[in-house]
Design an enzyme around this catalytic site. Sequence first.
Site: not given
Length: 186
Positions: A54-56, A60
């Site tokens: 959910r946070d590529i 990250n």
Amino acid sequence: NGVNLREILTQAREQKIAIPLSISIAIMRAVLRGLHYAHQKKDSKGRFLGIIHRDISPTNIFVTFGGEIKILDFGISKATQKDVHDLTPNGQMRGKFGYISPEQISGNKFDHRADIFSCGILMWELLTGHPLFLRDSDSEVMRAVTRAEYRSITEFRPDLDSDCDELLKKALHIHPDSRFKTCLDF
């Protein structure tokens, strides 16, 4: 020891150099393989855990000085057999607006294909050196993402053929059912 991909992209942009295609592909393959592993992870009873990052985003993705690619910050991911949408409080969006899928912005249910959309964004940025959904405000970013408004990769990289555009079109499709089925397929 290493740096995150945001730092690499920033340095390349400041020095006005493109990240070589072979390096971009190597980074994306590693990210996609890592996500595929997470998406396919099962518990001790053989049930899928339902992991979705959910946070590529570039911050990250970590590149070690030895050349290894690491996906960081699974802090907002979910590992459960429950629907991931049910685990996020109403009205609370997770991830960075310019790197999340239309279904996440719209508040619709989503699955691992949201990460595939994010990987499409990441690949576009690696190949062009520019953020895909950079706009003047968060609301403009969200509008562009939910409409999948973006320019062809070949406008920025005429050396790439239409196959690359087709690959990105599939990964960045507004409808999850029209995207790659898995990160490994991508």
